[in-house]
Design an enzyme around this catalytic site. Structure first.
Site, mmCIF file in Angstrom:
data_model
loop_
_atom_site.group_PDB
_atom_site.id
_atom_site.type_symbol
_atom_site.label_atom_id
_atom_site.label_comp_id
_atom_site.label_asym_id
_atom_site.label_seq_id
_atom_site.Cartn_x
_atom_site.Cartn_y
_atom_site.Cartn_z
ATOM 1 N N ARG A 149 0.904 -1.160 0.000
ATOM 2 C CA ARG A 149 0.000 0.000 0.000
ATOM 3 C C ARG A 149 0.925 1.187 0.000
ATOM 4 O O ARG A 149 1.607 1.464 0.972
ATOM 5 C CB ARG A 149 -0.895 -0.022 1.255
ATOM 6 C CG ARG A 149 -1.692 1.254 1.481
ATOM 7 C CD ARG A 149 -2.738 1.473 0.396
ATOM 8 N NE ARG A 149 -3.624 2.587 0.739
ATOM 9 C CZ ARG A 149 -3.458 3.839 0.329
ATOM 10 N NH1 ARG A 149 -2.405 4.149 -0.435
ATOM 11 N NH2 ARG A 149 -4.315 4.775 0.661
ATOM 12 N N HIS A 197 3.581 7.222 5.661
ATOM 13 C CA HIS A 197 3.819 5.828 6.021
ATOM 14 C C HIS A 197 3.515 4.916 4.841
ATOM 15 O O HIS A 197 2.978 5.350 3.819
ATOM 16 C CB HIS A 197 2.964 5.427 7.232
ATOM 17 C CG HIS A 197 1.499 5.668 7.048
ATOM 18 N ND1 HIS A 197 0.926 6.913 7.217
ATOM 19 C CD2 HIS A 197 0.473 4.835 6.710
ATOM 20 C CE1 HIS A 197 -0.377 6.853 7.001
ATOM 21 N NE2 HIS A 197 -0.682 5.596 6.685
ATOM 22 N N HIS A 331 -24.527 -0.778 29.024
ATOM 23 C CA HIS A 331 -23.585 0.301 29.314
ATOM 24 C C HIS A 331 -23.737 1.407 28.280
ATOM 25 O O HIS A 331 -24.488 1.287 27.316
ATOM 26 C CB HIS A 331 -22.147 -0.231 29.309
ATOM 27 C CG HIS A 331 -21.671 -0.638 27.940
ATOM 28 N ND1 HIS A 331 -22.080 -1.807 27.330
ATOM 29 C CD2 HIS A 331 -20.844 -0.023 27.050
ATOM 30 C CE1 HIS A 331 -21.521 -1.909 26.141
ATOM 31 N NE2 HIS A 331 -20.774 -0.835 25.939
ATOM 32 N N HIS A 333 -21.151 5.019 26.677
ATOM 33 C CA HIS A 333 -19.876 5.729 26.716
ATOM 34 C C HIS A 333 -20.156 7.231 26.828
ATOM 35 O O HIS A 333 -20.908 7.790 26.018
ATOM 36 C CB HIS A 333 -19.057 5.401 25.472
ATOM 37 C CG HIS A 333 -18.871 3.921 25.292
ATOM 38 N ND1 HIS A 333 -17.960 3.187 26.009
ATOM 39 C CD2 HIS A 333 -19.549 3.034 24.517
ATOM 40 C CE1 HIS A 333 -18.066 1.911 25.668
ATOM 41 N NE2 HIS A 333 -19.022 1.788 24.769
ATOM 42 N N GLU A 338 -18.794 4.723 19.577
ATOM 43 C CA GLU A 338 -18.226 3.370 19.472
ATOM 44 C C GLU A 338 -18.440 2.822 18.066
ATOM 45 O O GLU A 338 -19.570 2.678 17.598
ATOM 46 C CB GLU A 338 -18.882 2.424 20.483
ATOM 47 C CG GLU A 338 -18.413 0.978 20.367
ATOM 48 C CD GLU A 338 -19.190 0.036 21.265
ATOM 49 O OE1 GLU A 338 -19.688 -0.983 20.766
ATOM 50 O OE2 GLU A 338 -19.312 0.349 22.468
ATOM 51 N N HIS A 377 -26.526 0.531 25.256
ATOM 52 C CA HIS A 377 -26.500 -0.653 24.397
ATOM 53 C C HIS A 377 -25.878 -1.833 25.134
ATOM 54 O O HIS A 377 -25.379 -1.700 26.251
ATOM 55 C CB HIS A 377 -25.737 -0.387 23.104
ATOM 56 C CG HIS A 377 -24.326 0.097 23.294
ATOM 57 N ND1 HIS A 377 -24.016 1.382 23.710
ATOM 58 C CD2 HIS A 377 -23.127 -0.517 23.116
ATOM 59 C CE1 HIS A 377 -22.708 1.528 23.787
ATOM 60 N NE2 HIS A 377 -22.141 0.376 23.435
#
Length: 442
Positions: A149, A197, A331, A333, A338, A377
């Site tokens: 790549r 990179h 739970h 966040h 997420e 969720h």
């Protein structure tokens, strides 16, 4: 006057519903004993109707996948995509607890357009595929042994997780310090925005490598990266020669357009080029596979964020395993979205979006999920094999709030007033996060 009548009518209706609820009674004459919690003074009690998945193609195989749940729904009479219906029971026959409107939060990579090159391929997910995922995007990429790549950089940070094989990464930071590393299965890399990179498949297992990339930008497109060959193809050749202080003929073999992914010989060393500035001070890779997971009653979890993987200032991850019948606990966040990636197994997720809105979907290996910050969720293993999932976040430090822990650390009288729980149940609430809870013993 009409408003007053309507209010009185609703109050009488709720009162009659409460009076109709069976009360606890007992008799020494042998009559049956009935126990029930009294109806709430403000709203009816939640239903006890079963809401498991309507069918399970993963466990039971071929099944009649119809939008029927108890007395609700009816068979589809028109055209059907039966294989797709079999894999999505909670979309076709949703639990009755689903309500309101929640945007789609599932995207299978198998639905993504695949960019195929000599030596590999790449497919992506961004807001064009899943509009709810405004803050993160992902790429699944495959490189054959030796395939590259090409040298490039992004306006966004890049976070990588190796699924199989070994990837050799190279980089040079803005201070001219270089870095080379071979990154194996389950290990990570991270490049800050603008840091150049490259990625290359090695011949360590003869097949090259496959990996997952995540970018903390939902509109990111893999087609919009800054590529070495693309840049030089769009600079006058005499300017290129002047920049490098060479003859123009030295650049006769520069490609006329980007290479993106292309074949080459496999790397034979992971030693960095001798560098008068030295190597980067903070490594761009992290041996996440060597981190011992924490064992819970229903599975395991381990975390990599900037507290352990110092360079990763915009992306954190939790790698979670969930045993059959177990679940990643309820739970949310606090401030982080997420972005989930399913590596193995079959899972079920209900996303709670507040204001009576919730949506349940099913996930398999290769699927992407998304839960916005603060949305409640869970992840339930509905298969018969271990479920393995990556929870990836647009943050420097992983955070979550456990529903069970919150209630356990809240005054019991307050919890009882909300949920009508008895003292024994409240006493069993865990004051520490359970993270992955096992199948109930009874």
């Amino acid at each position: 006057m009409n408003k007053l009548f309507f209010s009185v009518f609703c109050a009488l209706l709720l009162s009659s519903a409460g009076n109709a609820a069976p009360a606890a009674s007992s008799s020494s004459s042998g009559t049956s004993t009935v126990s029930a919690v009294a109806a709430s003074s403000t709203v009816p009690l939640a239903s006890d109707d079963p809401n498991g998945i309507a069918w399970n193609a993963t466990v039971d195989g071929d099944t009649d996948a119809q939008p029927i749940r108890g007395s609700l729904g009816a068979q589809i009479m028109g055209p059907q995509n039966v294989p797709l219906q079999q894999l999505n029971p909670d979309a076709v026959a949703p639990p009755t607890t689903d309500a309101g409107s929640v945007p789609n939060f599932k995207w299978p990579f198998s639905m993504s357009h695949n960019r195929m090159q000599t030596g590999g391929w790449a497919r992506q997910q961004n807001v064009n595929a899943m509009p709810i995922a405004k803050t993160m995007a992902g790429v699944n990429m495959r490189l054959e042994a030796g395939a590259i790549r090409e040298l490039h950089w992004h306006s966004s940070a890049e976070w990588g997780y190796v699924i199989k094989g070994t990837t050799q990464i190279t980089s040079v930071d803005n201070n001219g310090r270089n870095y080379v590393a071979n990154v194996g299965p389950g290990d990570l890399w991270y490049f800050p925005p603008g840091i150049p990179h490259s990625l290359q498949g090695t011949s360590s297992d003869g097949e090259g490598t496959e990996f997952l990339l995540v970018f903390p930008d939902g509109s990111f497109s893999e087609d919009d990266t800054f590529l070495l060959t693309d840049w030089l193809a769009h600079v006058p050749k005499e300017v290129v020669a002047k920049n490098f202080q060479t003859a123009i003929s030295a650049w006769d073999n520069v490609p006329s357009k980007e290479l993106y992914i292309f074949p080459s010989d496999s790397p034979t060393s992971d030693e960095a080029v001798s560098d008068p500035q030295g190597q980067v001070e903070v490594p761009f890779s992290y041996q996440f596979s060597a981190v011992a997971p924490t064992q819970y009653s229903g599975g395991t979890a381990k975390i990599a964020d900037s507290t352990t993987f110092k360079i990763a200032q915009q992306v954190a991850v939790a790698e979670v395993t969930i045993e059959p019948g177990a679940m990643r606990e309820l739970h949310w966040h606090p401030t982080q979205d997420e972005w989930g990636y399913y590596l193995e197994g079959t899972g079920r997720v209900t996303l709670f979006a507040s204001s009576g809105n919730s949506y349940t979907l099913d996930f398999e290996a290769g699927d992407v999920s998304f839960a916005p910050a603060t949305f409640g969720h869970y992840i339930e293993n509905i298969g018969n094999t271990t479920l393995k999932v990556l929870e990836i976040f647009n943050t420097d430090v992983f955070q979550d709030v456990s529903l069970s822990q919150w209630l356990a650390l809240t005054p019991p009288a307050l919890v009882k007033a909300h949920l009508g729980l008895d003292d024994e149940t409240i006493s069993k609430l865990n004051k520490t996060k359970q993270v992955v809870v096992g199948r109930p013993s009874s």
